[in-house]
Design a protein around this motif. Structure first.
Motif, PDB file in Angstrom:
ATOM      1  N   UNK A   1       5.259  13.403   1.072  1.00 37.61           N
ATOM      2  CA  UNK A   1       6.279  12.583   0.418  1.00 37.61           C
ATOM      3  C   UNK A   1       7.403  12.246   1.383  1.00 37.61           C
ATOM      4  N   UNK A   2       7.839  13.232   2.158  1.00 39.05           N
ATOM      5  CA  UNK A   2       8.909  12.993   3.117  1.00 39.05           C
ATOM      6  C   UNK A   2       8.465  12.006   4.194  1.00 39.05           C
ATOM      7  N   UNK A   3       7.223  12.128   4.639  1.00 40.04           N
ATOM      8  CA  UNK A   3       6.710  11.209   5.661  1.00 40.04           C
ATOM      9  C   UNK A   3       6.641   9.779   5.133  1.00 40.04           C
ATOM     10  N   UNK A   4       6.186   9.635   3.886  1.00 35.21           N
ATOM     11  CA  UNK A   4       6.128   8.310   3.282  1.00 35.21           C
ATOM     12  C   UNK A   4       7.530   7.730   3.129  1.00 35.21           C
ATOM     13  N   UNK A   5       8.478   8.582   2.767  1.00 37.75           N
ATOM     14  CA  UNK A   5       9.859   8.125   2.626  1.00 37.75           C
ATOM     15  C   UNK A   5      10.435   7.723   3.987  1.00 37.75           C
ATOM     16  N   UNK A   6      10.065   8.443   5.033  1.00 43.78           N
ATOM     17  CA  UNK A   6      10.527   8.095   6.382  1.00 43.78           C
ATOM     18  C   UNK A   6       9.994   6.736   6.795  1.00 43.78           C
TER      19      UNK A   6
ATOM     20  N   UNK B   1      19.448  10.811  12.291  1.00 47.61           N
ATOM     21  CA  UNK B   1      19.295  12.022  13.096  1.00 47.61           C
ATOM     22  C   UNK B   1      17.854  12.514  13.046  1.00 47.61           C
ATOM     23  N   UNK B   2      17.276  12.492  11.869  1.00 46.15           N
ATOM     24  CA  UNK B   2      15.884  12.926  11.714  1.00 46.15           C
ATOM     25  C   UNK B   2      14.943  12.009  12.495  1.00 46.15           C
ATOM     26  N   UNK B   3      15.197  10.717  12.455  1.00 54.25           N
ATOM     27  CA  UNK B   3      14.356   9.771  13.188  1.00 54.25           C
ATOM     28  C   UNK B   3      14.403  10.024  14.685  1.00 54.25           C
TER      29      UNK B   3
ATOM     30  N   UNK C   1       0.818  -1.224   0.000  1.00 56.88           N
ATOM     31  CA  UNK C   1       0.000   0.000   0.000  1.00 56.88           C
ATOM     32  C   UNK C   1       0.849   1.271   0.000  1.00 56.88           C
ATOM     33  N   UNK C   2       2.076   1.177   0.570  1.00 54.85           N
ATOM     34  CA  UNK C   2       2.938   2.351   0.597  1.00 54.85           C
ATOM     35  C   UNK C   2       3.364   2.740  -0.815  1.00 54.85           C
ATOM     36  N   UNK C   3       3.618   1.754  -1.647  1.00 57.11           N
ATOM     37  CA  UNK C   3       3.953   2.047  -3.039  1.00 57.11           C
ATOM     38  C   UNK C   3       2.778   2.725  -3.747  1.00 57.11           C
TER      39      UNK C   3
END
Length: 319
Positions: free
Chosen positions: A168-173, A242-244, A140-142
């Motif tokens: 988009x950034x959240x999905x990539x995370x 670091x972001x995580x 589903x993420x794809x």
């Protein structure tokens, strides 16, 4: 351990190893029934066996090795291997010679191997489960990535474009987190391999705050950040990890803060771990000032990430 008994089951000889194994002295064992070294449930059967042997001559245990349960002086029980042989003496009757080998350490090693094998099997099953789960989530993420790309091709105003970038950034995370789950499940004793990439620290901080901004909509909470001016713009580290970490700490702070603020402050820490004297830069761009006075001999320096809030906080035990 070696011992001998007569036809009535009385101990006639023991060596020092036998005394040490069971916790008795030689004087305490000589003349006693061998059943003193057996748990009660086995002692009764042994007496019956000796009686049957005297009356019928039946030999069930002679010439064979078997594992039996023995009892020490302190009533603790242990497993041992028993080998029994028979010596016919015309003047003293029949003598039985027993050889005992304590299996305590051997059995403990077997149990340890069995536990290790089971743990390894469970790790493999966990890795298989996580791989399957990751695949199910990626499907589903794809689809989300595909729809975001379709949405990107439409006419969007500036605000909508910014929202789309955040999605988009959240999905990539989430994709990165899935990769980490698989990495942890496959690692036997290591952890995540940290990357060394050049990135803009202010972009990473702003991105983390932007991702979580939606959590403040239904609260009277301001989510703010401050990056000190002497923090260089470009760093070499692992921006994803670091972001995580920042997302985890900020998410926890927002979870327990209903009114007030949640603030993230990034500053250059001195060599003793304390803050160095610097001014704040609330997310502004531009080159960071020199921080060479705080560098270590190898050219590295420490950054301090501090989250403060007006929430319920934590006591020392929770920390």
């Amino acid at each position: 351990a070696i011992f001998t008994i007569n036809e009535r089951g009385l101990i006639t000889l023991v060596n020092r190893s036998a005394c040490n194994m069971f916790g008795y002295t030689e004087e305490e064992l000589i003349g006693k029934n061998i059943s003193i070294l057996m748990p009660a449930q086995h002692a009764d059967r042994h007496d019956q066996y000796m009686k049957a042997h005297r009356e019928t001559g039946v030999q069930k245990m002679i010439g064979t090795d078997r594992t039996v349960t023995a009892k020490r002086r302190d009533d603790s029980e242990f497993k041992c291997r028993l080998g029994l042989s028979k010596i016919n003496c015309t003047d003293q009757g029949t003598t039985f010679v027993g050889l005992l080998h304590d299996l305590t350490h051997e059995l403990a090693a077997r149990e340890a191997d069995a536990r290790a094998e089971l743990a390894n099997k469970m790790r493999k099953q966990k890795a298989l489960f996580l791989a399957s789960m990751s695949h199910e989530i990626r499907t589903p993420l794809n689809g989300i990535f595909g729809m975001l790309e379709l949405l990107r091709s439409t006419e969007l105003d500036e605000v909508q474009t910014e929202w789309l970038a955040t999605c988009s950034r959240s999905a990539q995370s989430l994709t990165t987190i899935l990769d980490d789950i698989l990495l942890f499940s496959r690692a036997d004793g290591g952890g995540i391999i940290l990357e060394r990439l050049s990135f803009n620290i202010r972009d990473i901080v702003e991105d983390a705050v932007t991702v979580l901004a939606s959590q403040t909509i239904d609260k009277s909470v301001d989510l703010v950040y401050t990056v000190s001016r002497n923090v260089p713009d470009r760093l070499i580290a692992d921006p994803t990890r670091l972001r995580q970490v920042m997302l985890i700490f900020l998410s926890n702070a927002l979870k327990f803060t209903s009114v007030g603020y949640v603030a993230l402050e990034v500053s250059v820490a001195g060599k003793d771990g304390e803050d160095s004297d610097n001014d704040d830069d609330s997310g502004s761009e531009g080159a960071g000032s020199d921080c060479s006075s705080e560098r270590f001999p190898d050219g590295n320096f420490m950054l301090k990430f501090e989250v403060s809030d007006t929430g319920i906080g934590m006591n020392k035990k929770q920390i």
